[in-house]
Design an enzyme around this catalytic site. Structure first.
Site, PDB file in Angstrom:
ATOM      1  N   HIS A   1       0.800  -1.126   0.032  1.00  0.00           N
ATOM      2  CA  HIS A   1      -0.046   0.055  -0.097  1.00  0.00           C
ATOM      3  C   HIS A   1       0.859   1.198  -0.122  1.00  0.00           C
ATOM      4  O   HIS A   1       0.489   2.121   0.400  1.00  0.00           O
ATOM      5  CB  HIS A   1      -0.971  -0.041   1.327  1.00  0.00           C
ATOM      6  CG  HIS A   1      -1.989  -1.018   1.046  1.00  0.00           C
ATOM      7  ND1 HIS A   1      -2.662  -1.654   2.211  1.00  0.00           N
ATOM      8  CD2 HIS A   1      -2.352  -1.715   0.153  1.00  0.00           C
ATOM      9  CE1 HIS A   1      -3.466  -2.405   1.674  1.00  0.00           C
ATOM     10  NE2 HIS A   1      -3.424  -2.520   0.548  1.00  0.00           N
TER      11      HIS A   1
ATOM     12  N   CYS B   1       3.983  13.261  -7.283  1.00  0.00           N
ATOM     13  CA  CYS B   1       3.238  14.142  -7.833  1.00  0.00           C
ATOM     14  C   CYS B   1       1.868  13.740  -8.437  1.00  0.00           C
ATOM     15  O   CYS B   1       1.594  12.587  -9.100  1.00  0.00           O
ATOM     16  CB  CYS B   1       4.114  14.783  -9.194  1.00  0.00           C
ATOM     17  SG  CYS B   1       2.964  15.871 -10.082  1.00  0.00           S
TER      18      CYS B   1
ATOM     19  N   SER C   1      -6.770  -7.331   9.868  1.00  0.00           N
ATOM     20  CA  SER C   1      -8.141  -7.818   9.824  1.00  0.00           C
ATOM     21  C   SER C   1      -8.502  -8.743   8.803  1.00  0.00           C
ATOM     22  O   SER C   1      -9.692  -8.813   8.535  1.00  0.00           O
ATOM     23  CB  SER C   1      -8.863  -6.372   9.885  1.00  0.00           C
ATOM     24  OG  SER C   1      -8.794  -5.712   8.760  1.00  0.00           O
TER      25      SER C   1
END
Ligand code: BV8
Length: 243
Positions: free
Chosen positions: A119, A127, A188
């Site tokens: 992630h 940018c 989770s």
């Protein structure tokens, strides 16, 4: 906790371990998990709403304040025994692929190498227009601007609704289909497509071990559920191995 002998054998005999970590592995370092109630100013905000392109386009300065707050928390955090145990594990098994959903950089700080950041990374700036990492932007403004095109910079993380970058995705998918042991730590198992990696491993015959404080959607499919804090369970698991 007493670790089942089968779980110890699975780790001892594994040829390729796939480790997937979530924010629970950083909790004992003082980095709040995504579902922890946010503190202070951020208590009234839902992370699932803030970590989105719409939130950024709607109020980039607010989103930058949130990320700067999280950067300060993560920068002050130190790896805990769970992070360090994974460094030891990588030295013990023939092959280990560490995929983290976390953006706090604590695995790297602990000494883990080749960490797959599924992630992205909290400390990187990108940018918004050119989608390139920018390292030389002035930070002392509400919304840092790209020195090349003048457009806004954004944190180098993957927001909800955004695709996982190709390289980490390919690496994780390939490793999940080749591993013989999948170790889920402090997640989770609710965020996709990361949560689907365990299914890929299981469908290729891998054993599944889950370390968590609570049951998750993965629990019923796991061969072993080690209930406890990863900062305690992981070192204990490593201590059971003939290192
Ligand atoms: C995408 C970076 C499509 C940002 C994050 C099915 C398939 C594909 C997508 C979806 C799908 N269903 C829904 C979706 C959409 C969405 C999603 O999964 N939503 C969820 C809420 C249902 N997924 C996406 O949007 C993904 N993108 O699919 O794009 C696409 C494809 C092509 C082209 C365009 C688009 C992108 C998801 C990535 C989002 N970004 N982070 C930032 O950090 O600001 S995710 C973010 O939330 C964290 O990184 C983390 O991964 C996640 C929270 O999960 P956990 O890490 O597990 O943390 P959590 O707090 O939930 O749980 C902590 C656990 O630890 C608990 O179980 C707790 O018990 C345990 N614990 C606590 N303490 C300890 C402990 N365990 C052990 N020891 C302890 N001490």
């Amino acid at each position: 906790m007493s670790i089942p002998r089968g779980a110890i054998s699975a780790v001892r005999d594994a040829q390729h371990v796939f480790v997937l970590t979530g924010s629970g592995v950083s909790a004992e370092s003082g980095v709040p998990t995504f579902r922890d109630a946010q503190s202070g100013l951020w208590a009234k905000y839902d992370p699932l709403q803030l970590a989105t392109p719409d939130a950024f386009l709607n109020d980039p300065a607010l989103v930058w304040r949130w990320y700067r707050w999280r950067r300060e928390l993560a920068a002050r955090a130190t790896p805990n025994p769970g992070h360090l145990a994974l460094v030891r594990l990588a030295r013990f098994v023939p092959q280990l692929t560490l995929v983290t959903q976390n953006v706090d950089g604590l695995h790297q700080k602990a000494g883990s190498r080749d960490v797959v950041e599924f992630h992205g990374n909290l400390f990187e700036n990108r940018c918004l227009n050119e989608n390139v990492i920018v390292t030389d932007a002035a930070e002392c403004v509400d919304v840092p601007l790209c020195p090349d095109c003048g457009g806004p910079l954004r944190p180098g993380v993957v927001w909800f609704g955004e695709a996982i970058p190709a390289k980490p995705l390919e690496t994780a998918i390939a490793a999940s289909s080749q591993c013989d042991l999948f170790l889920s730590v402090g997640t989770s198992s609710a965020v996709w497509p990361a949560a689907g990696l365990a299914d890929s491993a299981a469908s290729n015959g891998a054993s599944i071990i889950e370390i968590n404080l609570e049951a998750t959607p993965l629990t019923s499919d796991s061969h072993y559920n080690l209930v406890g804090k990863s900062g305690e369970v992981l070192p204990e698991l490593l201590d059971c191995l003939p290192l």
